[in-house]
Design an enzyme around this catalytic site. Structure first.
Site, PDB file in Angstrom:
ATOM      1  N   CYS A 378       0.885  -1.175   0.000  1.00 59.17           N
ATOM      2  CA  CYS A 378       0.000   0.000   0.000  1.00 59.17           C
ATOM      3  C   CYS A 378       0.909   1.207   0.000  1.00 59.17           C
ATOM      4  CB  CYS A 378      -0.881   0.009   1.234  1.00 59.17           C
ATOM      5  SG  CYS A 378      -1.781  -1.528   1.444  1.00 59.17           S
ATOM      6  N   CYS A 379       1.345   1.585  -1.205  1.00 58.44           N
ATOM      7  CA  CYS A 379       2.501   2.474  -1.255  1.00 58.44           C
ATOM      8  C   CYS A 379       2.171   3.951  -1.308  1.00 58.44           C
ATOM      9  CB  CYS A 379       3.374   2.125  -2.449  1.00 58.44           C
ATOM     10  SG  CYS A 379       2.485   2.327  -3.996  1.00 58.44           S
ATOM     11  N   ALA A 380       0.930   4.304  -1.696  1.00 61.31           N
ATOM     12  CA  ALA A 380       0.635   5.726  -1.896  1.00 61.31           C
ATOM     13  C   ALA A 380       0.894   6.509  -0.631  1.00 61.31           C
ATOM     14  CB  ALA A 380      -0.816   5.898  -2.337  1.00 61.31           C
ATOM     15  N   GLY A 382       3.934   7.226  -1.723  1.00 64.83           N
ATOM     16  CA  GLY A 382       5.243   6.855  -2.234  1.00 64.83           C
ATOM     17  C   GLY A 382       6.410   7.249  -1.374  1.00 64.83           C
ATOM     18  N   LYS A 384       7.416   5.926   1.596  1.00 66.88           N
ATOM     19  CA  LYS A 384       8.158   4.772   2.099  1.00 66.88           C
ATOM     20  C   LYS A 384       8.841   4.038   0.949  1.00 66.88           C
ATOM     21  CE  LYS A 384       5.088   4.123   6.015  1.00 66.88           C
ATOM     22  NZ  LYS A 384       3.934   4.949   5.624  1.00 66.88           N
ATOM     23  N   ASP A 446       1.786  -1.232   4.783  1.00 63.10           N
ATOM     24  CA  ASP A 446       1.336  -0.082   5.555  1.00 63.10           C
ATOM     25  C   ASP A 446      -0.180  -0.044   5.392  1.00 63.10           C
ATOM     26  OD1 ASP A 446       1.790   3.543   5.303  1.00 63.10           O
ATOM     27  OD2 ASP A 446       1.024   2.272   6.901  1.00 63.10           O
ATOM     28  N   CYS A 503      -1.143   3.489  10.989  1.00 62.39           N
ATOM     29  CA  CYS A 503      -1.058   4.763  11.691  1.00 62.39           C
ATOM     30  C   CYS A 503      -2.245   4.871  12.623  1.00 62.39           C
ATOM     31  CB  CYS A 503      -1.028   5.926  10.709  1.00 62.39           C
ATOM     32  SG  CYS A 503      -2.404   5.917   9.569  1.00 62.39           S
TER      33      CYS A 503
END
Lengths: 641, 180
Positions: A378-380, A382, A384, A446, A503
């Site tokens: 879940c990269c958005a 970007g 990380k 994430d 988070c």
């Protein structure tokens, strides 16, 4: 003897603004107060007092009459007639102020308190020292004692009590006078006890109802609510001593919850959840921290520049910054800036990325090595992913995936800007892995969450999250985590790690999900490598988690000054998927034939014995995720299948 | 995703050559492996062969980006170089232009470079030659086309355009949506 010369007291002399003495607060007060009864004469100005009155003794009689302080030390010399201690004037005014306070003037009260502690106002009024120096030498407790002796109604605690009293009174909205009377009787017993420890009066349920009605007509007074919260907390801290008879702890907690929900604008559901996680004083800190934004932090892009060069360039542009901390070699915290941080030429050239401090942690925990295959599920937007790429120095391969096509645009933009060349960006649902592609060395997940750790960024979370949302998030996270685990190749030489982070601070989304994964797959928790942060819970309310949950880390806004975060690092020790008795989980991975008990039993001897019962648990009928967990003791007992 | 056809390859290389000349060979044969170009949804991507293996296994609909995007083919099959290629153009650029600090911002907003903002320019730049634009601190800002040759630049008046703007790093913020 002349005037008392106190060398420690420095008066301002000479021309200049500051040398001009201020008239002192009692002069200001005189505007509101009725004229003092004793002083039947005109109040003299400072100059008037200095002047020998009526040529020495004649006019002195005027002052001396009512001015002899009751029980106060005056001058022992012949000047005592006309050199009256200025402080004497304050006592009557204080008495007046107490009477006023019963009509509910909170401001007067607190102001008065300040005044009596501030001896300097005397100095400014009376230049010749008078007896004010003596006044200062008295400790507050002595002053209070003197005042009480002189005037039975007039104790200093009274004023403290009155303040809180009024708070409670105004909340109730009626019978203030009766309560006053009652309180005074109590307080006379506590004359010399300066413990500001008054009885917190919990409003009864009909009083609360009345408040609710009032709420419709006018907004609640936040100051009153805040005072009530403070009082309530004090009582709850020391419940046995400070409680009111006949009121249960639950009632206190209920009122506290209502007040906090009103003061900080939280939904009752979220507040209940938070009260389970944090002890009360910490809860207040957490709520306060959520009102304030976290500091802006950036991460240097080591592919293009070095931290000190970047810091130098930004300082030249007029940015006030500092290195983030000992734990990060690339982070910088921005205090203030004369240029927009997101638009400097250095930003556009890809020298740094705006990123929260807590987002650096999962990548540090992941510790990607060069020439590895990494999946970021879940990269958005970007941040990380690009950090992983810079740690790998653009070698190896990163698959950056996100299910939201809109947000992927920012991923592509950021990766290009920062000069990341080893990334492939895809738009799949995370649960489709490893069918799309598997056999990664490391996976970073994430997970999408309820966002309760980043309330300071998005205050809407305070009210729009409820039980269903949290459970839905938890369900999705469990699915994603299982897919992530399945996408890792346990036999990789350098890797075999999964980092799961959110988070959020909710236990349902953090420890519970990890515990679920521990049961369902051949993974175990390992140390994250982060030496700061609070350990994760191993038990929570009625649930018991695996003891290795201690190695997970929690970060809070109020303790670490970064967004709330949870990080867990898992190591996969076998590619086989443990099969449940009823065959509900079918092996998706064709990597290893899952002859379940056989292959799973294999790595057993190597590990700690706690892993053993996990397999046994699998052979029990698979429980739906929402069911209550058995305590660990039960798990240790070997199950008879 | 597919490899580029003859025609497409020629178009791309020709465009690149305008900025970096014959150094294109350096782009393809790199010491750390062979790199190649691939076409996906009308965009040209530059990636290493290692990455290619991974990218081929992702379904076409789900693939968004691979390696670095160099530019895209327009509807009429003309190749347009985008700012995302700057990192590869800058080190091999043959003709460079340095812009004064005062007009940096103006260029980053998409304006052309005027004579008044010109700091330095490589010797013997021909007219309409592709150039890479740098700031005085040697940070690449974008690229463009020289409007005047070096000789003419010396003579022309301060308000004349000397470099036509084609792409700049400010687009990362201005046109974030169209980069994909």
């Amino acid at each position: 003897m002349g005037r008392k010369l106190d060398p420690t007291r420095k008066d301002k002399r000479g021309p200049g603004r500051k040398a001009r003495k201020q008239r002192g607060a009692e002069v200001e007060l005189a505007r509101f107060l009725p004229p003092e009864p004793e002083t039947g004469k005109k109040k003299l100005s400072s100059h008037g007092r200095k002047r020998p009155l009526g040529g020495g003794g004649g006019g002195g009689g005027r002052e001396s009459a009512g001015q002899t302080p009751r029980g106060r030390p005056g001058f022992s010399d012949s000047n005592s007639k006309w050199l009256a201690p200025a402080k004497a004037k304050k006592i009557p005014s204080q008495r007046n102020s107490v009477e006023l306070s019963s009509d509910g003037e909170v401001e007067e009260c607190s102001w008065e308190m300040e005044e009596e502690e501030d001896g300097s106002s005397d100095e400014m009024v009376d230049d010749y020292g008078a007896s004010s120096s003596e006044e200062e030498e008295l400790l507050p407790i002595e002053k209070a004692a003197l005042k009480q002796k002189s005037d039975s109604e007039d104790d200093s605690e009274e004023e403290d009590e009155d303040e809180d009293e009024e708070v409670a009174e105004e909340a109730v909205g009626e019978a203030s006078k009766q309560k006053m009377g009652q309180k005074e009787e109590d307080s006379t017993d506590l004359q010399l006890n300066l413990d500001i420890d008054e009885q917190f009066k919990l409003p009864t349920s009909d009083q609360i109802e009345r408040e609710d009605i009032l709420f419709i007509s006018e907004p609640p007074d936040l100051h009153i609510i805040h005072q009530r919260i403070k009082g309530n907390m004090e009582v709850l801290q020391d419940f046995v001593v400070k409680r009111e008879e006949g009121r249960t702890r639950q009632e206190y907690l209920a009122v506290l919850r209502r007040d906090m929900a009103a003061y900080y604008s939280y939904s009752d559901f979220l507040l209940m959840k938070l009260m389970d996680i944090f002890p009360l004083p910490e809860l207040i800190n957490f709520l306060e921290a959520n009102e304030v934004p976290r500091p802006v932090t950036i991460r240097t892009n080591t592919l293009k520049t070095r931290r000190r060069d970047l810091a130098q360039a930004l300082i030249n542009r007029g940015v006030n910054l500092d290195p983030l901390g000992k734990w990060s070699k690339t982070g910088l915290v921005i205090y203030d800036s004369s240029v927009p941080i997101g638009a400097t030429p250095e930003y556009l050239a890809g020298h740094y990325m705006l990123q929260g401090a807590s987002s650096l942690l999962p990548v540090m925990a992941l510790a990607p090595q060069e020439n590895e295959r990494i999946l970021d599920m879940c990269c958005a937007p970007g941040g990380k992913t690009s950090y992983i790429a810079q740690l790998m120095k653009n070698t190896g391969m990163i698959l950056a995936n996100d299910s939201n096509a809109e947000r992927l645009r920012s991923v592509v933009g950021n990766l290009h800007r920062l000069g990341v060349t080893n990334a492939v960006v895809s738009n799949c649902d995370g649960r489709q892995f490893p069918k799309v592609l598997g056999g990664f060395d490391r996976v970073l997940l994430d997970a999408p969450c309820s966002g309760t750790g980043v309330i300071s960024k998005d205050p809407a979370v305070k009210t729009n999250k409820d039980e269903k949302d949290i459970l839905r998030c938890a369900h999705l996270q469990k699915e994603l985590l299982l897919s992530a685990i399945d996408s890792v190749n346990a036999a990789s030489e350098t890797g075999g790690y999964i980092v799961y982070c959110t988070c959020s601070i909710m236990v349902e989304e953090n420890e519970w999900v990890v515990d679920y994964a521990l049961k369902k797959r051949n993974v175990r928790l390992v140390a994250t490598g982060l030496d700061f942060g609070k350990e994760g819970f191993t038990r929570f309310k009625d649930r018991r988690f695996h003891p290795s949950l201690k190695s997970t880390r929690r970060f809070y806004p109020h303790t670490h000054n970064m967004d709330g975060f949870f990080i867990a690092k898992l190591k996969k020790f076998s590619n086989a998927i443990p099969q449940a008795q009823k065959d509900e989980e079918t092996a998706e991975e064709p990597t290893a034939p899952s002859t379940a008990p056989g292959t799973v039993m294999e790595p057993q001897p190597k590990k700690k014995k706690l892993e053993g019962p996990k397999v046994d648990k699998e052979q029990k009928p698979p429980q739906p995720a929402l069911k209550k967990r058995h305590p660990l003791q039960a798990q240790r007992r070997p199950l008879k299948a | 995703m597919r490899p580029l056809t003859e025609v497409e390859t020629r178009a791309v290389f020709e465009k690149l050559g305008r900025y970096i000349g014959e150094n294109i060979q350096l782009l393809v044969d790199r010491p750390d492996g062979t790199y190649c170009f691939r076409l996906h949804r009308d965009r040209v991507y530059y990636l290493s062969e290692k990455l290619l293996k991974v990218a081929t296994s992702i379904p076409r609909d789900n693939l968004v980006s691979l390696g670095t995007c160099f530019g895209k083919f327009t509807k009429t099959q003309k190749f347009r170089l985008s700012v995302t290629a700057l990192d590869f153009l800058a080190p091999y650029a043959k003709y460079k232009v340095w812009v004064k600090p005062g007009s940096e911002q103006s260029f980053l907003y998409g304006n052309h470079v005027l004579k008044s903002g010109l700091g330095r320019i490589t010797e013997n730049t021909a007219q309409y030659q592709g150039v890479v634009v740098y700031s005085m601190a040697d940070v690449p800002l974008g690229f463009g086309v020289a409007a005047k040759s070096t000789q003419e630049c010396r003579k022309v008046d301060p308000m004349a355009i000397v470099v036509f703007h084609q792409a700049d790093v400010g687009e990362y913020v201005r046109n974030e949506d169209t980069l994909t």
